[in-house]
Design a protein around this motif. Structure first.
Motif, PDB file in Angstrom:
ATOM      1  N   ASP A  18     -96.436  47.232 -24.073  1.00 13.23           N
ATOM      2  CA  ASP A  18     -96.396  46.059 -25.149  1.00 13.23           C
ATOM      3  C   ASP A  18     -97.379  45.331 -25.322  1.00 13.23           C
ATOM      4  N   TYR A  19     -97.415  44.347 -26.346  1.00  8.52           N
ATOM      5  CA  TYR A  19     -98.596  43.828 -26.736  1.00  8.52           C
ATOM      6  C   TYR A  19     -99.125  42.855 -25.587  1.00  8.52           C
ATOM      7  N   PHE A  20     -98.181  42.235 -24.964  1.00  9.21           N
ATOM      8  CA  PHE A  20     -98.909  41.114 -24.198  1.00  9.21           C
ATOM      9  C   PHE A  20     -99.471  41.714 -22.874  1.00  9.21           C
ATOM     10  N   SER A  21     -98.879  43.029 -22.536  1.00  7.30           N
ATOM     11  CA  SER A  21     -99.345  43.808 -21.382  1.00  7.30           C
ATOM     12  C   SER A  21    -100.811  44.398 -21.896  1.00  7.30           C
ATOM     13  N   ASP A  22    -100.925  45.002 -23.079  1.00 10.45           N
ATOM     14  CA  ASP A  22    -102.000  45.210 -23.510  1.00 10.45           C
ATOM     15  C   ASP A  22    -103.112  44.340 -23.479  1.00 10.45           C
ATOM     16  N   GLU A  23    -102.976  43.181 -23.792  1.00 14.97           N
ATOM     17  CA  GLU A  23    -103.839  42.263 -23.962  1.00 14.97           C
ATOM     18  C   GLU A  23    -104.363  41.918 -22.602  1.00 14.97           C
ATOM     19  N   ALA A  24    -103.191  41.922 -21.699  1.00 18.06           N
ATOM     20  CA  ALA A  24    -103.707  41.538 -20.337  1.00 18.06           C
ATOM     21  C   ALA A  24    -104.512  42.409 -19.788  1.00 18.06           C
ATOM     22  N   TYR A  25    -104.279  43.880 -19.947  1.00 23.20           N
ATOM     23  CA  TYR A  25    -105.380  44.612 -19.425  1.00 23.20           C
ATOM     24  C   TYR A  25    -106.753  44.290 -20.025  1.00 23.20           C
ATOM     25  N   LYS A  26    -106.809  44.183 -21.394  1.00 22.33           N
ATOM     26  CA  LYS A  26    -107.890  44.102 -22.097  1.00 22.33           C
ATOM     27  C   LYS A  26    -108.937  42.768 -21.322  1.00 22.33           C
ATOM     28  N   LYS A  27    -107.825  41.949 -20.992  1.00 20.86           N
ATOM     29  CA  LYS A  27    -108.535  40.722 -20.696  1.00 20.86           C
ATOM     30  C   LYS A  27    -109.108  40.844 -19.049  1.00 20.86           C
ATOM     31  N   LEU A  28    -108.274  41.628 -18.329  1.00 24.49           N
ATOM     32  CA  LEU A  28    -108.877  42.081 -16.999  1.00 24.49           C
ATOM     33  C   LEU A  28    -109.966  42.850 -16.929  1.00 24.49           C
ATOM     34  N   ARG A  29    -110.146  43.803 -18.017  1.00 28.37           N
ATOM     35  CA  ARG A  29    -110.998  44.700 -18.181  1.00 28.37           C
ATOM     36  C   ARG A  29    -112.389  43.913 -18.366  1.00 28.37           C
ATOM     37  N   THR A  30    -112.262  42.803 -19.304  1.00 25.60           N
ATOM     38  CA  THR A  30    -113.544  41.856 -19.572  1.00 25.60           C
ATOM     39  C   THR A  30    -113.780  41.186 -18.420  1.00 25.60           C
ATOM     40  N   ASN A  31    -112.848  40.871 -17.634  1.00 26.20           N
ATOM     41  CA  ASN A  31    -113.047  39.871 -16.501  1.00 26.20           C
ATOM     42  C   ASN A  31    -114.201  40.715 -15.362  1.00 26.20           C
ATOM     43  N   ILE A  32    -113.577  42.054 -15.278  1.00 27.07           N
ATOM     44  CA  ILE A  32    -114.369  42.854 -14.364  1.00 27.07           C
ATOM     45  C   ILE A  32    -115.592  42.941 -14.815  1.00 27.07           C
ATOM     46  N   GLN A  33    -115.782  43.314 -16.161  1.00 26.91           N
ATOM     47  CA  GLN A  33    -117.097  43.497 -16.443  1.00 26.91           C
ATOM     48  C   GLN A  33    -118.160  42.209 -16.534  1.00 26.91           C
ATOM     49  N   LEU A  34    -117.439  41.201 -16.664  1.00 25.04           N
ATOM     50  CA  LEU A  34    -118.284  39.963 -16.644  1.00 25.04           C
ATOM     51  C   LEU A  34    -118.635  39.417 -14.856  1.00 25.04           C
ATOM     52  N   CYS A  35    -117.863  40.558 -14.276  1.00 27.47           N
ATOM     53  CA  CYS A  35    -118.341  40.095 -12.803  1.00 27.47           C
ATOM     54  C   CYS A  35    -119.748  40.695 -12.537  1.00 27.47           C
ATOM     55  N   GLY A  36    -120.309  41.405 -13.520  1.00 25.26           N
ATOM     56  CA  GLY A  36    -121.768  41.986 -13.291  1.00 25.26           C
ATOM     57  C   GLY A  36    -121.786  43.519 -13.084  1.00 25.26           C
ATOM     58  N   LEU A  62    -107.431  53.296 -17.321  1.00 23.49           N
ATOM     59  CA  LEU A  62    -107.249  53.672 -18.723  1.00 23.49           C
ATOM     60  C   LEU A  62    -107.852  52.758 -19.959  1.00 23.49           C
ATOM     61  N   SER A  63    -107.840  51.444 -19.500  1.00 23.14           N
ATOM     62  CA  SER A  63    -108.150  50.565 -20.595  1.00 23.14           C
ATOM     63  C   SER A  63    -110.051  50.493 -20.466  1.00 23.14           C
ATOM     64  N   MET A  64    -110.376  50.722 -19.238  1.00 24.11           N
ATOM     65  CA  MET A  64    -111.986  51.081 -19.357  1.00 24.11           C
ATOM     66  C   MET A  64    -112.457  52.155 -20.154  1.00 24.11           C
ATOM     67  N   ALA A  65    -111.520  53.422 -19.867  1.00 23.55           N
ATOM     68  CA  ALA A  65    -112.041  54.700 -20.521  1.00 23.55           C
ATOM     69  C   ALA A  65    -111.929  54.253 -21.962  1.00 23.55           C
ATOM     70  N   GLU A  66    -110.800  53.681 -22.685  1.00 28.70           N
ATOM     71  CA  GLU A  66    -110.680  53.723 -23.930  1.00 28.70           C
ATOM     72  C   GLU A  66    -111.624  52.610 -24.595  1.00 28.70           C
TER      73      GLU A  66
END
Length: 233
Positions: A18-36, A62-66
């Motif tokens: 759903d919208y909120f889950s999708d946004e949560a994974y995008k945020k998680l993906r961004t946070n992982i990327q910001l770790c360096g 999957l979010s990373m791949a997308e």
């Protein structure tokens, strides 16, 4: 490339987010990327079984791949894998155990999915000595090789509060994430698992609170009401 020859392409049977889950994974993906950029190989664990770490780690991969990142998902839960059943694979596939016991090479256990940037490694048959296999040179060599081929390697590991496997795996990783189910375990137990993970020397990138009851979130309720009004127009 590590993959050799043409093999069957794995079709992932994942639930539509759903919208909120999708946004949560995008945020998680961004946070992982910001770790360096040096945080490429990341282990996911939990305190006890069924907190949702496998779903979280697979959906993140999957979010990373997308997002265009070459991503490898490794099912390293050799004791109780859920991946093969989840993706509905009926044919025989070689997995991590086959490689660790020298029955297969790396290129023979990496499978493509319908997502161009996402590959997976299944756990394979249940061995009698998972921790010993994961602590051996073969696993070290696997991590060394795949980190050169992929932007991110996401490793799903067994619950650290139950078995030691994650601690063994984490020693080869650049970071670890602890998945915690909301209202499931005590703060004290979560702290004990966190301290055990810290002893591996692997940086803890953060914790994910999973299975939160969003119906108690005022913004979520207001959004659902708005959606309902829009759908009636």
């Amino acid at each position: 490339m590590l993959k050799g020859g043409e093999k069957m392409k794995i079709k992932l049977a994942l639930k539509q987010l759903d919208y909120f889950s999708d946004e949560a994974y995008k945020k998680l993906r961004t946070n992982i990327q910001l770790c360096g950029g040096n945080k490429k190989v990341i282990a996911f664990t939990s305190s006890i079984p069924n907190e949702g770490k496998s779903s979280v780690s697979l959906n993140l991969a999957l979010s990373m791949a997308e997002a265009g990142k070459g991503t490898l998902f490794i099912d390293a839960d050799l004791r109780k894998s859920v991946l093969k059943a989840r993706v509905r694979v009926k044919d025989k596939v070689d997995g991590l155990t086959n490689y660790l016991t020298e029955q297969a090479e790396i290129k023979e256990i990496i499978y493509s999915t319908e997502f161009p940037e996402l590959d997976i490694i299944f756990s394979g048959p249940v061995p009698p000595n998972p921790a010993e296999l994961l602590g051996g040179e073969r696993f070290q060599e696997l991590v060394h090789q795949v980190r050169k081929e992929y932007d991110y390697v996401i490793i799903d590991t067994p619950p650290l509060g139950s078995v030691i496997d994650c601690a063994v795996i984490a020693k080869e990783c650049d970071g670890a994430v602890l998945v915690i189910e909301s209202d499931k375990i005590s703060y004290k137990f979560a702290q004990e698992v966190k301290e055990q993970l810290e002893k591996t020397g692997c940086p803890i990138l953060g914790a994910i609170l999973n299975k939160v009851d969003m119906t108690q979130n005022k913004y979520y309720v207001q959004y659902k009401e708005y959606q309902h009004k829009v759908s009636r127009k």
